[in-house]
Design an enzyme around this catalytic site. Structure first.
Site, PDB file in Angstrom:
ATOM      1  N   ARG B 134      23.003  -7.557   7.825  1.00 30.26           N
ATOM      2  CA  ARG B 134      23.081  -6.307   6.936  1.00 30.26           C
ATOM      3  C   ARG B 134      22.340  -5.360   7.538  1.00 30.26           C
ATOM      4  O   ARG B 134      21.362  -5.418   7.756  1.00 30.26           O
ATOM      5  CB  ARG B 134      22.894  -6.842   5.522  1.00 30.26           C
ATOM      6  CG  ARG B 134      23.351  -5.410   4.542  1.00 30.26           C
ATOM      7  CD  ARG B 134      22.892  -5.705   2.816  1.00 30.26           C
ATOM      8  NE  ARG B 134      21.329  -5.279   3.006  1.00 30.26           N
ATOM      9  CZ  ARG B 134      20.574  -6.196   2.475  1.00 30.26           C
ATOM     10  NH1 ARG B 134      20.825  -7.026   1.660  1.00 30.26           N
ATOM     11  NH2 ARG B 134      19.283  -5.645   2.345  1.00 30.26           N
ATOM     12  N   GLU B 156      16.450  -0.731   8.021  1.00 30.22           N
ATOM     13  CA  GLU B 156      16.041  -2.141   8.948  1.00 30.22           C
ATOM     14  C   GLU B 156      17.389  -2.851   8.890  1.00 30.22           C
ATOM     15  O   GLU B 156      18.374  -2.390   8.561  1.00 30.22           O
ATOM     16  CB  GLU B 156      15.327  -2.968   8.017  1.00 30.22           C
ATOM     17  CG  GLU B 156      15.763  -3.390   6.797  1.00 30.22           C
ATOM     18  CD  GLU B 156      14.821  -4.393   5.775  1.00 30.22           C
ATOM     19  OE1 GLU B 156      13.741  -4.805   6.411  1.00 30.22           O
ATOM     20  OE2 GLU B 156      15.136  -4.707   4.603  1.00 30.22           O
ATOM     21  N   ASN B 158      18.849  -6.717   8.798  1.00 30.86           N
ATOM     22  CA  ASN B 158      18.585  -8.038   8.392  1.00 30.86           C
ATOM     23  C   ASN B 158      19.612  -9.107   8.973  1.00 30.86           C
ATOM     24  O   ASN B 158      20.532  -8.909   9.125  1.00 30.86           O
ATOM     25  CB  ASN B 158      19.060  -8.087   6.588  1.00 30.86           C
ATOM     26  CG  ASN B 158      18.163  -7.081   6.137  1.00 30.86           C
ATOM     27  OD1 ASN B 158      17.071  -7.271   5.990  1.00 30.86           O
ATOM     28  ND2 ASN B 158      18.847  -6.125   5.669  1.00 30.86           N
ATOM     29  N   SER B 163      21.036 -10.422   1.276  1.00 30.67           N
ATOM     30  CA  SER B 163      21.659 -10.859  -0.062  1.00 30.67           C
ATOM     31  C   SER B 163      22.299  -9.583  -0.513  1.00 30.67           C
ATOM     32  O   SER B 163      22.675  -8.679  -0.058  1.00 30.67           O
ATOM     33  CB  SER B 163      20.207 -10.957  -0.804  1.00 30.67           C
ATOM     34  OG  SER B 163      19.285  -9.784  -0.794  1.00 30.67           O
ATOM     35  N   LYS B 336      10.961  -6.404  12.732  1.00 28.62           N
ATOM     36  CA  LYS B 336      10.448  -4.747  12.794  1.00 28.62           C
ATOM     37  C   LYS B 336      10.213  -4.530  14.303  1.00 28.62           C
ATOM     38  O   LYS B 336      10.723  -3.155  14.662  1.00 28.62           O
ATOM     39  CB  LYS B 336       9.134  -4.676  11.816  1.00 28.62           C
ATOM     40  CG  LYS B 336       9.570  -4.753  10.387  1.00 28.62           C
ATOM     41  CD  LYS B 336       9.729  -3.273   9.975  1.00 28.62           C
ATOM     42  CE  LYS B 336      10.129  -3.490   8.461  1.00 28.62           C
ATOM     43  NZ  LYS B 336      10.959  -2.250   7.900  1.00 28.62           N
ATOM     44  N   LYS B 398       2.031   5.214  11.357  1.00 24.02           N
ATOM     45  CA  LYS B 398       1.816   3.905  10.807  1.00 24.02           C
ATOM     46  C   LYS B 398       1.026   3.205  11.809  1.00 24.02           C
ATOM     47  O   LYS B 398       1.086   3.060  13.147  1.00 24.02           O
ATOM     48  CB  LYS B 398       3.216   3.207  10.525  1.00 24.02           C
ATOM     49  CG  LYS B 398       4.061   3.638   9.518  1.00 24.02           C
ATOM     50  CD  LYS B 398       5.220   3.048   9.370  1.00 24.02           C
ATOM     51  CE  LYS B 398       6.175   3.466   8.189  1.00 24.02           C
ATOM     52  NZ  LYS B 398       7.541   2.614   8.063  1.00 24.02           N
ATOM     53  N   GLU B 402       0.991  -4.774  11.042  1.00 28.30           N
ATOM     54  CA  GLU B 402       1.465  -4.297   9.563  1.00 28.30           C
ATOM     55  C   GLU B 402       0.467  -4.929   8.693  1.00 28.30           C
ATOM     56  O   GLU B 402      -0.538  -5.743   9.084  1.00 28.30           O
ATOM     57  CB  GLU B 402       2.754  -5.194   9.222  1.00 28.30           C
ATOM     58  CG  GLU B 402       4.018  -4.478   9.809  1.00 28.30           C
ATOM     59  CD  GLU B 402       5.220  -4.989   9.425  1.00 28.30           C
ATOM     60  OE1 GLU B 402       5.517  -5.446   8.319  1.00 28.30           O
ATOM     61  OE2 GLU B 402       6.244  -5.281  10.205  1.00 28.30           O
ATOM     62  N   GLY B 403       0.221  -4.470   7.641  1.00 28.09           N
ATOM     63  CA  GLY B 403      -1.048  -4.654   6.588  1.00 28.09           C
ATOM     64  C   GLY B 403      -2.449  -4.193   7.227  1.00 28.09           C
ATOM     65  O   GLY B 403      -3.332  -4.717   6.741  1.00 28.09           O
ATOM     66  N   ARG B 489      22.133   0.149  -2.921  1.00 34.26           N
ATOM     67  CA  ARG B 489      20.805  -0.265  -3.553  1.00 34.26           C
ATOM     68  C   ARG B 489      20.164   0.984  -4.070  1.00 34.26           C
ATOM     69  O   ARG B 489      19.708   1.568  -2.912  1.00 34.26           O
ATOM     70  CB  ARG B 489      19.990  -1.497  -2.843  1.00 34.26           C
ATOM     71  CG  ARG B 489      19.371  -2.380  -3.812  1.00 34.26           C
ATOM     72  CD  ARG B 489      18.931  -3.651  -2.936  1.00 34.26           C
ATOM     73  NE  ARG B 489      18.564  -3.455  -1.405  1.00 34.26           N
ATOM     74  CZ  ARG B 489      17.739  -4.410  -1.061  1.00 34.26           C
ATOM     75  NH1 ARG B 489      17.028  -5.283  -1.909  1.00 34.26           N
ATOM     76  NH2 ARG B 489      17.540  -4.057   0.156  1.00 34.26           N
TER      77      ARG B 489
END
Lengths: 515, 515
Positions: B134, B156, B158, B163, B336, B398, B402-403, B489
């Site tokens: 997706r 992104e 997938n 889902s 990513k 960014k 990540e994090g 969505r």
């Protein structure tokens, strides 16, 4: 011939088998709308004020064993029943006789009849009537004759608001699905098999009946768009059952319908000068609809008429040019009293409505005999049956007037009558007991599993569209008549009521046995 | 060209209109399985220990406005994305370079790669791979150029457990139904109309993808019945989304499948000597199945691997001869970091996987540019963009890891970088902001209605079945590739997360606008 009841059915499940079956049943039922709104005892209204929760409808884990010959008989005879009840509904003078015996003791019947008379005074303007019937049976097998072939005996005939046509289609698909994914253990594969399961076509077939009436109504008299009106109860928990008919009506027949709570009838409908029924949807008052067909899923019980205005509403609908499903006369044809007089041995009534002797005798076979205890020919026969201790075991003695006392069963009948002065005997009727074969199943309700003995009731749906006669020389004619699928409703053999949505039973499907 | 956002959309509803829309929405969704199991905050598990309650999935009341050209672009480009990501998944040495940059900082990626290496040591025994992809996009419209045509920018891609393919098919049917029954007021009829709504075929189309893999697997090596295995999370609330694929797989393709909680993999599956994967259903251990295709709806997140044994399970499945959906290399292609290196301006990578320049440039158009802040050509460009206060407004800074810290937005970037020693700049990436046009809608969740600004994400599903090359001279080949429907969505524009089932958004469908 194979017996309907079997010691090895339903199969015992290991814990793993039960987990597999239940998890698949729970997901499938929600994914396919085999659902009800939860009972207040399960989910308090305050927890879900906007009513978005639903739960699996009460269902049986297994399809219940059912004699193939009885099932086929029930389906085959439905068009005869359509003919019978549409003939009764067309025979106002005969119905008047029945109603005459009831008006003094039954306000509801009296009000219905009064409503009919008021419309008649002005003249009916619609001569088409639709029946979405359901004839309910139990399998009867004389316990004293273990080798006797099982037969169907009628429990009642529904002429209004015959429910579960939507969920019945779903539950037979559920049982088929569970078979396909091997949720039934291999040990039962000789019994639960493809050709033993029967898909009920009730949702589609009943919707097709509504569509037939819609079409037969003809073109709009008022240049408005046409619609079918589902007249419903407020807060209906069994709403998805009805919705499946609506969806089939729209998707398979392209017919629009609206749901109108019975109590709001007068606010949202009006009669044109020619008594065309106009529906004004509250959400879009600028677009009004001409109603072709009124489908009553309310108005069948005295509780639906708490206010005098509710009778005004019924009169208003009955007066209209919309086709009623059912008309008041058709509604009255479903009285218990009608069933009783038809089922009285030697009664001339059946012949009146079913002139074809062969058809009449097939219908007659499905009646459990109901005798008066008077001095008629049938009454004299009944007195003998009721006072003889050996024959009395096959009967139940019921007060004529419903709610008038308790039933007396079987061997208690002769001593009861012995103490009763013979002048009081005519206050009772003697009815043949229906003796269903012992069966077991498991019912899944509100997340709980109940196993044990069950009683099954087969409902066969019928669609009948007819034109009324003129009450004198024309007897009217049937335009459409077909058998419209089936319902199996199963309850624990200890419970007294059969309403699945009311919490005392489950929707089920048949697993046919026997040749 | 018509603007996507309109002041008059969605239409205001009167109370009666809202009642009509919501009552129809609530009933339709339950009747058609557009449902989720209720969140524990809504229904406490103790109240429903066996898990029979369900509720309407979070949905939008209206289909959201979406530019027709963007929608069509998204569908049209999907097979190019299938080609791109299957080529990446086949290019182990390239992926090794990506993973090499991540293993030290990302245990999960390191574990996945290690698992791949272990299988590789013994040799893969299945050269077919299935992707149910997706690709997620937002509409980008430069706010500084009000007449600029909107375009799609990828959020992104997938490659595992994509889902909502089940519920997406349902919600587009819901919006279509609401239109058909006039639940949308007449004032919106110029916007919400038949040819503006798009039915998503995702449930059928993804199931057809699983069936294609199942068939391509070939005959059983072990004379066992064949099946597809859905590897799932325990207690999945979004279970009906998955079930709709299972039902479509069975009903439309005749393929059996089983649900296996990921944590029970080692208890119920085993590898034959030739690494055929054998599944033993706990409910009927006597009948074992040969697994043709493993469909992962679990195993995509570190939380799915609480025990060391879970990695053993993933290794066990990856070693097997079953077709994986996805294989570990395909799973890793969804990192990513892969998206980042593909979207770096002047990057040579896209050409490597999409040799057709025309196709590559169409894909490239959907990338939001992602720049390193190093001394590469792209890096030098980025430094200029980031330090210039006027161009910086279109970007977000960014941290690479990540994090690793907070994002810095737009005009805050130049002063931030001014204070940061240039040697630290490469720890950040500069990413083009996607600027979705302002939209409004209403989301219905847990019986509550939330209105306001929303952000929509279009997901386009893709099915791709391919044969791996041998890693040297053969590059493999694509056997099947198709666009498989879409998901819209929608979340409130204040919320930070887009997971509908997690409670931060809703499933939606498109109402196309523009030429």
């Amino acid at each position: 011939m194979a017996s309907t009841s079997r010691a090895d059915y339903p199969p015992e499940l290991s814990q793993e088998e039960e987990n597999y079956l239940l998890s698949n049943l729970k997901d499938w039922s929600i994914a396919h709308g085999l659902t009800v709104r939860p009972a207040p005892s399960f989910v308090q209204p305050a927890q879900d004020p906007s009513g978005v929760l639903a739960t699996t409808a009460p269902v049986t884990l297994y399809p219940s064993l059912f004699p193939r010959s009885c099932f086929e008989d029930g389906l085959a005879i439905q068009t005869a029943y359509n003919e019978l009840y549409s003939a009764i509904a067309r025979d106002e003078s005969w119905l008047q006789g029945i109603v005459g015996e009831l008006v003094d003791i039954d306000d509801f019947v009296a009000n219905l009849w009064q409503t009919h008379l008021e419309v008649k005074k002005e003249g009916y303007v619609q001569d088409l009537s639709l029946g979405l019937f359901r004839s309910d049976y139990m399998v009867h097998q004389d316990p004293s004759q273990s080798d006797a072939a099982p037969g169907l005996k009628q429990v009642e005939f529904n002429t209004i608001a015959s429910s579960f046509g939507g969920l019945s289609t779903k539950v037979s698909a559920l049982h088929k699905y569970l078979l396909t994914i091997d949720a039934y253990p291999a040990s039962s594969s000789a019994i639960i098999k493809e050709n033993a399961l029967q898909q009920s076509k009730s949702a589609s077939s009943l919707a097709k009946g509504l569509a037939a009436a819609h079409t037969a109504y003809g073109f709009s008299q008022s240049s408005r768009p046409l619609c079918v009106l589902f007249v419903v109860q407020d807060g209906e928990r069994n709403v998805f059952d009805q919705r499946h008919l609506e969806y089939a009506l729209l998707e398979e027949n392209g017919v629009r319908s609206f749901r109108l709570p019975f109590g709001e009838t007068l606010s949202h409908t009006q009669l044109d000068s020619d008594r065309t029924l106009i529906y004004t949807p509250p959400n879009s008052p600028a677009t009004t609809y001409e109603v072709t067909t009124i489908y009553f899923r309310a108005g069948y019980s005295p509780e639906d008429y708490p206010k005098e205005e509710d009778w005004t509403a019924r009169l208003h609908l009955e007066k209209s040019r919309a086709i009623k499903c059912p008309s008041i006369l058709t509604h009255l044809a479903g009285c218990k009293k009608v069933q009783q007089v038809l089922a009285t041995p030697h009664s001339p009534h059946l012949k009146r409505f079913l002139p074809n002797g062969k058809v009449a005798s097939r219908v007659l076979e499905t009646f459990a005999s109901i005798y008066p205890l008077d001095d008629s020919e049938a009454g004299n026969e009944a007195r003998k049956l009721a006072t003889d201790p050996s024959s009395a075991t096959k009967y139940v003695l019921k007060p004529q007037r419903e709610g008038g006392g308790n039933n007396v069963y079987r061997k208690a009948i002769p001593p009861f009558l012995e103490k009763l002065p013979e002048t009081h005997w005519p206050a009772y009727i003697l009815m043949e007991m229906i003796e269903p074969p012992p069966l077991e199943n498991a019912i899944f309700r509100n997340g709980e599993l109940q196993r044990g003995g069950v009683i099954c009731e087969l409902g066969v749906y019928g669609v009948c569209l007819w034109r009324d006669g003129n009450g004198y020389d024309q007897k009217g004619e049937i335009l459409e008549s077909w058998e419209a699928g089936y319902l199996l409703r199963t309850k624990g053999d200890q419970s007294e009521e059969g309403g699945v949505a009311a919490g005392f039973g489950a929707v089920d499907s048949v697993c046919l046995v026997g040749g």
